[in-house]
Motif scaffolding. Structure first.
Motif, short mmCIF file in Angstrom:
data_model
loop_
_atom_site.label_atom_id
_atom_site.label_comp_id
_atom_site.label_asym_id
_atom_site.label_seq_id
_atom_site.Cartn_x
_atom_site.Cartn_y
_atom_site.Cartn_z
N ILE A 134 0.83 -1.21 0.00
CA ILE A 134 0.00 0.00 0.00
C ILE A 134 0.86 1.25 0.00
N ARG A 135 1.88 1.29 0.85
CA ARG A 135 2.70 2.51 0.95
C ARG A 135 3.45 2.78 -0.35
N ALA A 136 4.05 1.77 -0.95
CA ALA A 136 4.74 1.98 -2.23
C ALA A 136 3.75 2.41 -3.31
N MET A 172 -6.44 -2.85 -5.13
CA MET A 172 -6.29 -4.28 -4.86
C MET A 172 -5.80 -4.52 -3.44
N HIS A 173 -4.77 -3.81 -3.03
CA HIS A 173 -4.15 -4.12 -1.74
C HIS A 173 -4.91 -3.53 -0.56
N LEU A 174 -5.68 -2.50 -0.75
CA LEU A 174 -6.56 -2.04 0.32
C LEU A 174 -7.67 -3.06 0.56
N VAL A 175 -8.21 -3.62 -0.50
CA VAL A 175 -9.21 -4.68 -0.36
C VAL A 175 -8.59 -5.88 0.36
N GLU A 231 -6.45 0.34 -14.88
CA GLU A 231 -7.47 0.95 -14.02
C GLU A 231 -7.84 0.04 -12.86
N PRO A 232 -8.26 0.63 -11.77
CA PRO A 232 -8.68 -0.20 -10.63
C PRO A 232 -9.74 -1.21 -11.03
N ARG A 233 -9.56 -2.41 -10.52
CA ARG A 233 -10.48 -3.52 -10.74
C ARG A 233 -10.63 -3.90 -12.20
N ALA A 234 -9.73 -3.45 -13.06
CA ALA A 234 -9.76 -3.84 -14.46
C ALA A 234 -9.24 -5.26 -14.58
#
Length: 158
Positions: free
Chosen positions: A48-50, A62-65, A152-155
């Motif tokens: 998440i930080r990177a 992805m990584h927050l989920v 894109e997110p969730r693509a």
């Protein structure tokens, strides 16, 4: 008159995982190898930080989920961008890993400072330290690919 990037029509970006499936396979193998012996929660914080620093929306999403699935508190997720000021919310191992991740991610600033490296070496075994370094390097590779192709997110990875 020259158009700015903001006013130009977006260009189609390479579907790199479709055109180069061996790249996806290699990256997945690298991800699995770098995750060995790294606490799952710590690994997600590194990713998440990177991804925040690299502005990779796909990886952040992805990584927050994933972090939530692994039980990382919402407070930690809310404060990770300001982990240095977050007091005792992050453990010393987490703070050392986050500092090292930031230094690895921001190599344009020079190199990983000795004090950052020493801080991580003081709280991780050699094996763990190697895996933390590998985890940070691996997410940076994913970030750079996904930002370049504007994944894109969730693509779907097609």
């Amino acid at each position: 008159m020259t158009q700015t990037l903001e006013t130009q029509a977006p260009i189609d970006r390479l579907k790199i995982y479709k055109s180069s499936p061996e790249l996806l396979e290699a990256m997945l193998a690298l991800s699995a190898a770098s995750a060995k012996d790294v606490d799952v929660e710590l690994g997600e914080l590194i990713k998440i930080r990177a991804s925040q620093i690299n502005h990779c929306a796909f990886c952040l999403d992805m990584h927050l989920v994933d972090a939530r699935k692994h039980g990382i508190s919402q407070q930690k997720l809310d404060l990770i961008a300001a982990w240095e000021e977050a007091g005792d919310i992050f453990s010393e191992r987490e703070r050392a890993a986050l500092a090292l991740t930031e230094s690895i991610t921001e190599l344009h600033n020079g190199h990983v400072p000795d004090d950052v490296y020493a801080r991580a070496a003081a709280v991780f075994s050699d094996r763990e330290l190697g895996q933390v370094i590998a985890a940070a390097v691996t997410i940076n590779a994913w970030n750079r690919i996904n930002v370049t192709i504007r994944q894109e997110p969730r693509a779907a990875l097609k």
